[in-house]
Enzyme design. Structure first.
Site, PDB file in Angstrom:
ATOM      1  N   HIS A  53      47.221  33.879  27.685  1.00 61.85           N
ATOM      2  CA  HIS A  53      46.247  34.835  28.805  1.00 61.85           C
ATOM      3  C   HIS A  53      47.275  34.158  30.461  1.00 61.85           C
ATOM      4  O   HIS A  53      47.578  35.467  31.084  1.00 61.85           O
ATOM      5  CB  HIS A  53      45.376  34.253  28.793  1.00 61.85           C
ATOM      6  N   HIS A  96      46.218  26.818  36.623  1.00 65.83           N
ATOM      7  CA  HIS A  96      47.134  27.819  35.979  1.00 65.83           C
ATOM      8  C   HIS A  96      46.670  29.549  36.961  1.00 65.83           C
ATOM      9  O   HIS A  96      46.449  28.793  38.023  1.00 65.83           O
ATOM     10  CB  HIS A  96      45.709  28.765  35.248  1.00 65.83           C
ATOM     11  N   HIS A 108      47.385  34.032  38.164  1.00 64.28           N
ATOM     12  CA  HIS A 108      46.737  35.061  37.917  1.00 64.28           C
ATOM     13  C   HIS A 108      48.395  36.023  38.643  1.00 64.28           C
ATOM     14  O   HIS A 108      48.211  35.587  39.787  1.00 64.28           O
ATOM     15  CB  HIS A 108      45.645  35.609  38.537  1.00 64.28           C
ATOM     16  N   HIS A 140      45.040  28.916  40.554  1.00 63.01           N
ATOM     17  CA  HIS A 140      43.298  28.187  40.474  1.00 63.01           C
ATOM     18  C   HIS A 140      43.842  26.491  40.095  1.00 63.01           C
ATOM     19  O   HIS A 140      44.759  26.887  39.047  1.00 63.01           O
ATOM     20  CB  HIS A 140      42.508  29.068  39.167  1.00 63.01           C
ATOM     21  N   THR A 171      36.023  34.188  36.726  1.00 67.31           N
ATOM     22  CA  THR A 171      36.500  35.598  36.276  1.00 67.31           C
ATOM     23  C   THR A 171      36.880  35.711  35.507  1.00 67.31           C
ATOM     24  O   THR A 171      37.439  37.085  35.452  1.00 67.31           O
ATOM     25  CB  THR A 171      37.605  35.068  37.477  1.00 67.31           C
ATOM     26  N   THR A 172      36.248  35.447  34.092  1.00 66.42           N
ATOM     27  CA  THR A 172      36.710  35.743  33.199  1.00 66.42           C
ATOM     28  C   THR A 172      35.622  35.675  32.346  1.00 66.42           C
ATOM     29  O   THR A 172      34.702  33.860  32.674  1.00 66.42           O
ATOM     30  CB  THR A 172      38.003  35.199  32.546  1.00 66.42           C
TER      31      THR A 172
HETATM   32 ZN    ZN Z   1      41.844  32.378  37.655  1.00 65.07          ZN
END
Ligand code: ZN
Length: 336
Positions: A89, A115, A117, A142, A224-225
């Site tokens: 992901h 990680h 995005h 993040h 956010t997931t």
């Molecule tokens: Zn994130």
């Protein structure tokens, strides 16, 4: 429906759910039965009132001059080996517990992982999660932390005051290579497939963050997931990281997901602010005369050199556009 069928349906559902659990989760951003619009059906918190990301509307941000800067310790050069994984992901770097962030209220948070995005489905598509005045940035970083009052991330992730994320945006123009990112970018080639891990030798997160760490936006939100837990104190830095176009391209095109598709557009739509207030510890520069002039100038420059700012509008503004852009993107699961 006959009685046999009636008996089979729940069994079949159990089987399918079991399959999902086995794979972690099969949620996506834009494809299939569990795209982000359907997250709340399986993960109720995703339909809550304090979700992330949000649009940071600068005229509505409350400037709080009493809000102190963040204190980051252990972010500078760390010796050792740090795992970096393609989790299907995103790319995630495990961080040492010696990295700590002290918030304005004195709460100490311990770093867990970092990680990214990003967008990338075309050269015009940006992939930050938070937007500023409706503008989506190229990449969002993040750094995930947990409250030091808990003994581990696992314990903190379910606690109401468990988590804090330090977020930063990446800006891309005709910048030269950002050498603080060279090692990270070159290691992406080692983790093309999900589940693969590589090792970074030595780490300097301070240098991978924007120069100015003092000015930030702050609000209470969520992961956010899925499971979208509403226990995240967000700190979104106002300053940017600068990467070269080649570096951004490599991040956007190096990793594959579980379906053998390039991981792109791994971000969630902005969520309603509801009754929350976003605070900042710096005044809104957009309000000043000089700042307005600079804003206008940069806008006109943007027309000449770059695609329209915020070419990815929130779904509510341009659902057709968004759908098109996300058509080929499988959302992917990750820790956060
Ligand atoms: Zn994130």
């Amino acid at each position: 429906m006959c009685s046999t069928m009636r008996a089979l349906v729940p069994l079949l559902s159990l089987f399918l759910l079991g399959g999902q659990a086995q794979h972690g989760s099969d949620w996506t951003y834009s494809e299939g039965a569990l795209d982000e619009a359907h997250w709340p059906q399986h993960y109720p918190a995703c339909g809550g009132q304090r979700q992330s990301p949000i649009n940071l509307q600068r005229t509505k941000v409350r400037y709080n001059p009493a809000l102190k800067g963040l204190k980051l310790t252990g972010y500078e050069t760390q010796e050792g080996e740090f795992p970096m994984v393609n989790n299907g992901h995103t790319v995630q770097i495990s961080l040492p517990s010696t990295m700590r962030m002290t918030a304005a209220d004195g709460t100490v948070y311990i770093a867990q992982q970092m990680h990214f995005h990003w967008g990338g489905a075309s050269s015009k598509i940006r992939g930050s999660e938070h937007t500023v005045d409706g503008i989506r940035h190229v990449i969002e970083i993040h750094v995930v932390h947990y409250n030091s009052k808990y003994k581990s991330y696992e314990t903190a992730q379910d606690a109401p005051d468990g988590l804090a994320v330090l977020a930063a945006f990446v800006e891309v123009k005709d910048y030269p290579e950002n050498t603080y990112y060279s090692s990270f970018i070159s290691h992406l080639a080692n983790i093309k497939y999900p589940g693969q891990t590589t090792t970074l030798t030595g780490l300097d997160i301070r240098d991978m963050l924007p120069k100015n760490l003092q000015h930030y936006y702050s609000y209470d939100g969520s992961l956010t997931t899925p499971p979208c837990t509403e226990n995240v104190h967000w700190f979104v830095l106002a300053d940017f990281v600068k990467l070269s176009r080649t570096q951004v391209w490599k991040l956007e095109n190096s990793l594959l997901d579980h379906h053998n598709k390039t991981i792109q557009n791994d971000y969630r739509r902005t969520q309603p602010l509801n009754h929350r207030v976003v605070e900042s510890n710096f005044p809104n520069q957009g309000k000043g005369h000089l700042a307005s002039r600079e804003k206008t100038k940069s806008k006109s420059k943007a027309h000449v050199n770059t695609p329209p700012l915020g070419s990815r509008q929130p779904r509510s503004l341009s659902s057709n556009t968004v759908k098109t852009h996300k058509d080929n993107v499988l959302g992917t699961r990750r820790a956060f």
